[in-house]
Design an enzyme around this catalytic site. Structure first.
Site, short mmCIF file in Angstrom:
data_model
loop_
_atom_site.label_atom_id
_atom_site.label_comp_id
_atom_site.label_asym_id
_atom_site.label_seq_id
_atom_site.Cartn_x
_atom_site.Cartn_y
_atom_site.Cartn_z
N SER A 1 6.19 4.33 5.96
CA SER A 1 5.77 5.28 6.97
C SER A 1 6.71 5.83 7.87
O SER A 1 6.89 6.74 8.67
CB SER A 1 4.48 5.16 7.66
N LYS B 1 5.73 2.39 14.67
CA LYS B 1 5.82 4.13 14.80
C LYS B 1 6.64 4.55 15.94
O LYS B 1 7.01 3.78 16.64
CB LYS B 1 4.27 4.59 14.89
#
Length: 324
Positions: free
Chosen positions: A79, A152
């Protein structure tokens, strides 16, 4: 006739002397062995204590490093590709914004985990890469998942207003936050989306936000008071429930804490918007909403080692690579 004198040897006396000699020799040998072994045992015990002391010191130093300075995480997903790849083993700087500790261990019995943070030498900036606890929904309660960590990029800070306009992140009216190349790919994409990808937080009829068009969403800062109305209550419902740790429900599109109607709320914590570099394949704030500062472990600083998850071979060129 004169009888010659004959000398008789006393064999019993000789045997006694031999026994005495053997006895004294054995005693002397035992004493020497005892003192030798005693000396050696002291050296052995001293060596054992030195080794044990070194091991304990190493454990204490490692624990202090893990508690106050750095932590380490293995990355299984893509991701954050290409910044971080599957198989990367990353170092997280805890001193950057201060090390996080649990106030008590009541969470082991299912209670809400309360945290405290030591003073840090800096604060998060937009585009910093962070590691944080992913939220969980347990018994209808939105809270910290103590066993699940995500990495993230921080897109918007407390006090910022975030929008996604035709796939492009806008923070306070400016662009350039997150993976710009991937956002351009999303901007020009007109195909179909895999299930669960397109629709976004807060998943309600009135906003109908998606990953192409999202917001504007104001990120609360500690001390900020927000007026709650029949439209924005769904944006801040789980944030207020998390902060108050009280039952929050809506009725006729108005928000109640227990049985009390709330028309405004002053936030106690700082809230952040995070997103992965892979805009088509990232479980982030577009779906879970903002995350509180309590969830954040620290800033991802560099890749310590990397191993290809398929071939199991080390990817040497990624060793000690700085995360930007």
């Amino acid at each position: 006739t004169t009888t010659p004198h004959v000398h008789h040897t006393d064999h019993r006396n000789d045997c006694w002397n031999l026994c005495q000699f053997i006895h004294h020799s054995l005693v002397l040998l035992l004493f020497r062995t005892y003192f030798y072994l005693k000396k050696k045992m002291k050296e052995v015990i001293k060596s054992i204590f030195q080794y044990v002391g070194a091991i304990l010191l190493a454990i204490v130093i490692a624990a202090l490093l893990r508690f106050f300075i750095v932590d380490f995480y293995s990355i299984p997903s893509d991701s954050m590709y290409p910044t971080i790849e599957p198989g990367d083993f990353i170092v997280v700087n805890k001193m950057y914004m201060g090390a996080r500790f649990y106030k008590n261990f009541d969470f082991l019995d299912g209670a809400h985990p309360e945290t405290v943070r030591t003073p840090g030498f800096s604060s998060l900036k937009r585009n910093d890469v962070i590691v944080f606890n992913f939220p969980t929904h347990t018994n209808g309660r939105w809270d910290m998942d103590l066993g699940t960590f995500y990495v993230k990029r921080c897109i918007a800070l407390p006090g910022d207003t975030l929008s996604i306009i035709k796939g492009i992140n806008h923070v306070n009216g400016k662009t350039g936050f997150g993976n710009v190349e991937e956002q351009q790919r999303l901007h020009h994409y007109h195909g179909e989306y895999a299930p669960g990808i397109y629709n976004a937080f807060p998943f309600d009829y009135w906003h109908r936000w998606n990953i192409q068009d999202f917001g504007p969403l104001y990120l609360p800062a500690a001390g900020t008071t927000i007026l709650l109305d029949t439209l924005n209550f769904s944006l801040y419902r789980h944030l207020i429930a998390y902060e108050t740790q009280a039952p929050v429900h809506s009725q006729q599109r108005q928000l109640y804490i227990r049985d009390s109607l709330i028309r405004e709320y002053t936030f106690q914590k700082n809230w952040y918007f995070v997103a992965g570099d892979q805009v088509f394949n990232s479980r982030d704030s577009r779906y879970i909403g903002p995350i509180p500062e309590d969830f954040i472990v620290g800033k991802a600083s560099f890749i310590l080692t990397s191993k290809d998850p398929h071939t199991k071979k080390y990817v040497w060129q990624r060793f000690f690579k700085k995360i930007k």
